[in-house]
Motif scaffolding. Structure first.
Motif, mmCIF file in Angstrom:
data_model
loop_
_atom_site.group_PDB
_atom_site.id
_atom_site.type_symbol
_atom_site.label_atom_id
_atom_site.label_comp_id
_atom_site.label_asym_id
_atom_site.label_seq_id
_atom_site.Cartn_x
_atom_site.Cartn_y
_atom_site.Cartn_z
ATOM 1 N N THR A 105 8.611 1.487 18.148
ATOM 2 C CA THR A 105 8.895 0.445 17.163
ATOM 3 C C THR A 105 7.874 0.485 16.027
ATOM 4 O OG1 THR A 105 9.681 -0.914 18.983
ATOM 5 C CG2 THR A 105 9.336 -2.023 16.892
ATOM 6 N N ARG A 106 6.612 0.745 16.394
ATOM 7 C CA ARG A 106 5.556 0.738 15.390
ATOM 8 C C ARG A 106 5.742 1.904 14.415
ATOM 9 N NH1 ARG A 106 0.957 -0.977 18.877
ATOM 10 N NH2 ARG A 106 1.811 -3.055 18.709
ATOM 11 N N LEU A 107 6.168 3.037 14.954
ATOM 12 C CA LEU A 107 6.413 4.198 14.090
ATOM 13 C C LEU A 107 7.593 3.917 13.159
ATOM 14 C CD1 LEU A 107 5.998 7.017 16.757
ATOM 15 C CD2 LEU A 107 4.311 6.170 15.138
ATOM 16 N N LEU A 108 8.641 3.296 13.723
ATOM 17 C CA LEU A 108 9.803 2.950 12.901
ATOM 18 C C LEU A 108 9.415 1.939 11.837
ATOM 19 C CD1 LEU A 108 12.822 2.602 15.367
ATOM 20 C CD2 LEU A 108 12.515 4.275 13.535
ATOM 21 N N ALA A 109 8.585 0.969 12.232
ATOM 22 C CA ALA A 109 8.164 -0.062 11.285
ATOM 23 C C ALA A 109 7.454 0.592 10.107
ATOM 24 C CB ALA A 109 7.253 -1.076 11.967
ATOM 25 N N ALA A 110 6.561 1.535 10.390
ATOM 26 C CA ALA A 110 5.851 2.221 9.306
ATOM 27 C C ALA A 110 6.840 3.005 8.453
ATOM 28 C CB ALA A 110 4.789 3.147 9.883
ATOM 29 N N LYS A 111 7.806 3.612 9.114
ATOM 30 C CA LYS A 111 8.791 4.418 8.389
ATOM 31 C C LYS A 111 9.622 3.548 7.441
ATOM 32 C CE LYS A 111 12.709 7.345 9.104
ATOM 33 N NZ LYS A 111 13.864 7.450 9.980
ATOM 34 N N VAL A 112 10.119 2.398 7.930
ATOM 35 C CA VAL A 112 10.937 1.568 7.027
ATOM 36 C C VAL A 112 10.113 0.988 5.889
ATOM 37 C CG1 VAL A 112 12.757 0.918 8.654
ATOM 38 C CG2 VAL A 112 10.756 -0.536 8.421
ATOM 39 N N LYS A 116 0.845 -1.190 0.000
ATOM 40 C CA LYS A 116 0.000 0.000 0.000
ATOM 41 C C LYS A 116 0.886 1.248 0.000
ATOM 42 C CE LYS A 116 -3.762 1.824 2.818
ATOM 43 N NZ LYS A 116 -4.465 1.559 4.080
ATOM 44 N N MET A 117 1.979 1.193 0.750
ATOM 45 C CA MET A 117 2.895 2.333 0.779
ATOM 46 C C MET A 117 3.574 2.545 -0.567
ATOM 47 S SD MET A 117 2.514 3.591 3.690
ATOM 48 C CE MET A 117 0.846 2.989 3.537
ATOM 49 N N GLY A 130 8.190 2.710 4.247
ATOM 50 C CA GLY A 130 8.049 3.794 3.284
ATOM 51 C C GLY A 130 6.867 4.712 3.536
ATOM 52 N N ALA A 131 6.304 4.689 4.756
ATOM 53 C CA ALA A 131 5.167 5.565 5.050
ATOM 54 C C ALA A 131 5.646 7.004 5.239
ATOM 55 C CB ALA A 131 4.453 5.077 6.308
ATOM 56 N N SER A 132 4.925 7.943 4.635
ATOM 57 C CA SER A 132 5.259 9.355 4.798
ATOM 58 C C SER A 132 4.846 9.803 6.197
ATOM 59 C CB SER A 132 4.513 10.183 3.757
ATOM 60 O OG SER A 132 3.116 10.051 3.984
ATOM 61 N N ARG A 133 5.271 11.002 6.569
ATOM 62 C CA ARG A 133 4.922 11.519 7.898
ATOM 63 C C ARG A 133 3.417 11.584 8.104
ATOM 64 N NH1 ARG A 133 7.772 14.569 11.767
ATOM 65 N NH2 ARG A 133 5.903 15.800 12.092
ATOM 66 N N LEU A 134 2.718 12.000 7.051
ATOM 67 C CA LEU A 134 1.264 12.126 7.149
ATOM 68 C C LEU A 134 0.615 10.752 7.300
ATOM 69 C CD1 LEU A 134 -0.356 14.745 7.050
ATOM 70 C CD2 LEU A 134 -1.044 14.144 4.727
#
Ligand SMILES: Nc1ncnc2c1ncn2[C@@H]1O[C@H](COP(=O)(O)OP(=O)(O)O)[C@@H](O)[C@H]1O
Ligand SMILES: [Mg+2]
Lengths: 277, 252
Positions: free
Chosen positions: B149-156, A124-125, B158-162
């Motif tokens: 960890t969950r924020l980092l997981a989303a970041k790796v 999705k990303m 490829g999730a944008s800040r928004l």
């Protein structure tokens, strides 16, 4: 990429990932040059160089707090480097696809999503349309022969199942490289043994370059094509030991003379490094 | 014999005990019957009242409490997310929020009376004011305490800040948001009932209790108190049920 093109990446060079020769048989996948990192006054890396060969499973082993996590976190871009360059086949991190598996699967998965949607989330990303996300996730699940109910929410699953979901989530984008930071250390022993073999299977089927941090020497040697032994920080490469045992490795491998010798060698290097004040 | 099934009825023992003591006290005339009417006459006043005047007052209080809570939630939840998403912004406003959160909302009545007059607006806005700060505080904390960890997981991945904000922080904060909503609605009810007692009110449970007391109609007064208790309990239960339905991972 279309569904038809989707397949777990075979080893691009066609060289089997078993028993690599001494020295690299292929061009390095990751090149690290002049890497430096400090936390406050503690110098963790100082002008550190390393080449990671393509298509191999590298175990990172070393004294507690020597900088194993810091190393893969810098390679995976989770924490910034102070200086130095890390390139993947000459490309920067934002130009490649990679996966990262956290030790703490409970906090790394999204409890509000079913396991299946957790696995599909990275797609999705990447703005993959919903139908294709579903198809690609199903294909991965079928390919890996995973037999767990992916309609469950993660918190309804056992620790091993959750970590398996985490690993699948990292693999679904067909990463060029996969990082795993002590992925099994929160699991009980029985589950750890099972998961080691699952990971080996995934590695043999996908041929993805993998960098695994482990605090268990037997596990590190058992899974690795090479064991990266680090010194206390500032970390140096104490040894980058090739493990020759053929895959798939099994319980029998553990008592194999070659394996035992390699493990003893790694232990020697480790103890030498620990004793060094 | 299945004792597990019978355990469901354990809470009824306390209720039965209370009614028994109450009946005993009135039957033996241990307390002045004018001050403490019998359970029977109180429940009679309750049932008859809920069909008429008490039911109307009950509905009024429900309406005001609901309005105050909805207004508070609509303002406080987005604001809490914005504040919580940036720790620096929150820290710079923390003192102000904490200060007003600690200020008794009832102290604001005169000010709001001047602003909105003696109508519903004053009651609802004072209650909303109290509830906003409680909800805001909880939402902001929920967002700030999102698992690293969950924020980092989303970041790796490829999730944008928004995306991290909407896909992770927002959902991470939901359990704490519900804590805020439950506390907020309880506070709103307290403020509404007090407001109905004193500031030129013609209806509502607070008015009902107060009026019955003035008229020395004790069964009616107790009936109105029970109605207020049932309302508070019911609102809390309602939010718990909503939470269990939509935030199924809470505490897991
Ligand atoms: N965010 C941080 N701030 C300060 N010191 C840190 C931080 N992260 C790690 N360290 C320190 O850096 C060293 C290496 O940490 P780490 O890479 O986690 O070790 P390990 O080899 O056990 O994985 C340790 O001494 C640790 O205390
Ligand atoms: Mg570590």
């Amino acid at each position: 990429m279309t569904v038809a093109q989707h397949a777990l990446r075979p080893d691009p060079s066609g060289v089997p990932s078993t028993a690599p020769g001494v020295g690299f048989s292929k061009r390095p996948h990751v090149t690290i040059r002049g890497l430096s990192k400090r936390f406050d006054t503690a110098v963790i890396y100082d002008n550190f160089d390393l080449d990671i060969p393509r298509g191999e499973l590298i175990s990172v082993f070393g004294p507690n707090g020597c900088g194993k996590s810091t190393l893969i976190n810098m390679i995976a871009g989770l924490i910034p480097v102070d200086a130095g360059e890390i390139l993947f086949d000459g490309m920067r991190l934002d130009e490649i696809k990679f996966g990262y598996v956290f030790q703490n699967y409970r906090e790394a998965l999204f409890p509000w999503m079913r396991a299946f949607d957790n696995i599909a989330y990275p797609l999705k990303m990447m703005n993959v349309p919903a139908a294709e996300r579903k198809a690609r996730t199903e294909k991965l699940v079928a390919h890996l022969g995973v037999k767990i109910d992916l309609n469950l929410y993660p918190y309804k699953m056992s620790g091993g199942q959750q970590q398996l979901v985490s690993i699948m989530r990292a693999l679904v984008v067909e990463p060029e490289i996969l990082f795993l930071d002590e992925p099994f250390s929160a699991l009980d022993y029985e589950m750890t043994l099972f998961m080691r073999d699952q990971l080996q299977k995934l590695f043999m089927e996908s041929g993805t370059t993998m960098v695994l941090v482990s605090h268990d020497l037997e596990e590190a040697v058992y899974l690795a094509d090479r064991v990266l032994l680090l010194s206390r920080h500032p970390a140096r490469v104490a040894d980058f030991k090739v493990v020759r045992s053929a895959r798939p490795r099994t319980d029998a491998t553990l008592s194999d003379a070659d394996f035992v010798q390699t493990k003893a060698h790694c232990l020697d290097v480790f103890q030498r490094e620990v004793r060094r004040a | 014999m299945n004792t597990k099934r019978l355990e469901v009825f354990l809470p009824l023992i306390g209720v039965a005990g209370l009614v028994a003591i109450w009946s005993g006290a009135t039957f033996l005339k241990l307390v002045d019957p004018v001050l403490l009417p019998s359970p029977a006459s109180t429940f009679d006043a309750f049932w008859k009242g809920m069909d008429g005047r008490l039911g109307f007052d009950f509905a009024k209080t429900v309406y005001r409490t609901a309005m105050a809570t909805v207004i508070a939630a609509v303002i406080a939840i987005p604001l809490g997310i914005v504040l919580g998403a940036s720790e620096r912004v929150y820290r710079s406003l923390e003192f102000v929020i904490d200060f007003f959160r600690s200020t008794p909302a009832s102290a604001m009545f005169p000010l709001f009376l001047v602003l909105f007059g003696v109508g519903d607006e004053t009651k609802i806005s004072v209650a909303a004011f109290g509830a906003i700060l409680v909800i805001l505080f909880n939402v902001a904390y929920g967002v700030m305490n999102a698992r690293k960890t969950r924020l980092l997981a989303a970041k790796v991945m490829g999730a944008s800040r928004l995306r991290v904000l909407f896909d992770v922080m927002l959902l991470e904060s939901l359990p704490q948001t519900f804590v805020g909503l439950r506390n907020g609605v309880s506070l709103a009810l307290v403020i509404i009932v007090v407001a109905e007692m004193f500031i030129g009110s013609q209806d509502g449970l607070g008015h009902s209790v107060f009026e019955a007391q003035q008229l020395f109609d004790m069964p009616r007064m107790y009936a109105a108190i029970f109605a207020a208790g049932a309302l508070g309990y019911g609102l809390n239960l309602l939010f718990l049920l909503i939470e269990r339905r939509f935030v199924h991972w809470s505490g897991k």
